[in-house]
Write a protein that holds these residues in place. Sequence first.
Motif, PDB file in Angstrom:
ATOM      1  N   LEU A   1       3.271   4.223   0.373  1.00  0.00           N
ATOM      2  CA  LEU A   1       2.455   3.000   0.363  1.00  0.00           C
ATOM      3  C   LEU A   1       2.357   2.388   1.762  1.00  0.00           C
TER       4      LEU A   1
ATOM      5  N   TRP B   1      -0.169   4.449   3.646  1.00  0.00           N
ATOM      6  CA  TRP B   1      -1.508   4.149   3.116  1.00  0.00           C
ATOM      7  C   TRP B   1      -2.010   2.800   3.634  1.00  0.00           C
TER       8      TRP B   1
ATOM      9  N   PHE C   1      -2.526  11.474   4.747  1.00  0.00           N
ATOM     10  CA  PHE C   1      -3.655  10.541   4.578  1.00  0.00           C
ATOM     11  C   PHE C   1      -4.630  10.654   5.758  1.00  0.00           C
TER      12      PHE C   1
ATOM     13  N   MET D   1      -4.048   3.921  -3.833  1.00  0.00           N
ATOM     14  CA  MET D   1      -3.412   5.129  -3.295  1.00  0.00           C
ATOM     15  C   MET D   1      -3.210   6.165  -4.411  1.00  0.00           C
TER      16      MET D   1
END
Length: 337
Positions: free
Chosen positions: A147, A150, A180, A295
């Motif tokens: 997280l 992201w 990512f 996400m």
Amino acid sequence: MKAVEIGDGYGIDALRFVQREPVALGPTQVLIRVKAVSLNYRDLLVVNGIDRWRPPVGRIPVSDGVGDVVERGPAVRSLVVGDRVAGLFLPNWHSGKLTPAKLQRSLGGAAYDGMLSEYVVLDEQDVIRVPASLSYEEAATLPCAALTAWHGLIEEGRVKTGDTVLIQGTGGVSLFSLQFALLSGTSVIVLSSSDEKLERVGQLGVQHRINYATTRDWVKPVLDITDGKGVDHVVEVVGADNINQSIEAVAISGTISVIGLIGGLKAEINTEKIMSKQIRLQGIEVGSTEMFASMNQAIETNALRPIVDKVFAFDQAKEALRYLDAGRHFGKVVITI
Ligand SMILES: NC(=O)c1ccc[n+]([C@@H]2O[C@H](COP(=O)([O-])OP(=O)(O)OC[C@H]3O[C@@H](n4cnc5c(N)ncnc54)[C@H](OP(=O)(O)O)[C@@H]3O)[C@@H](O)[C@H]2O)c1
């Protein structure tokens, strides 16, 4: 139930394995049978009692875990028995901008018990369903490292196809940032202290790799790779003095996501360069539930698999923390329960 807690004193050796009764279930709470937890650098800060992460005796450490809902309070509306859920790192931050109130609770920190336990009781608002495509071990890696990556690159950084992203290291936050960044169509440069890890990074599709242990002035090769322009985004997991090199390596109007503190909590940095290059220094705290949901969607849509380096058994929890502390891992270290 079995659990691991902070003993009399700090450090991995002081942790103790204990038997506890699960706390009684409130009306909006669920009982979760924890299946796997993953370790973060922050868990070492807690276990070692560093600075504001220092917990009291008896605190259960480890922020990130995933399990099955096995019982629910009478007022629970959003979850059913059998749901696979992860605890939220910052349970008060559901959506919108960060506020002091949203920062107040964090799982497995100084003030709240974490997930290194056979069962946990959490409010239905304090958990999120995890992608069905992931195993428990993979899903346990999401709440903090994934997280944060992201949030930094996608939510705040808004990286786009054609950008160049510099990623420091090959730990949890770094490899999620790498995944990512590649999903976003950016060109990636990775720094690592290990040629073997850089080889593995190459197998993930990263062309530009620099060993920061043997090439101490890594700014020069970064500028060479980008034709002197510098990178659009730096994922700064080291912090402190290291930010000065990132300031040199970032492009005019580029962004540095200030995420980590491996290098320390304070440093003297070049503020003039921040101004003249119009650099955006962007502090990143893990992220909100809303970001987590976005996400998860991206993970499912793109069939992304978290990179799990090694899985330990529950009774090897201390070995797992020592393994993380030694820094030999590539991606995430997981404990099954
Ligand atoms: N702000 C937030 O909300 C947030 C959230 C998560 C984590 N963090 C912080 O971010 C940092 C990383 O966390 P993590 O859990 O991903 O740690 P981790 O899995 O232990 O990984 C740390 C990595 O840092 C790399 N590294 C160490 N010194 C370096 C240097 N001088 N230059 C480049 N890379 C270096 C190492 O890479 P190699 O082994 O390849 O050399 C290592 O693998 C920690 O400080 C943590 O507290 C902050």
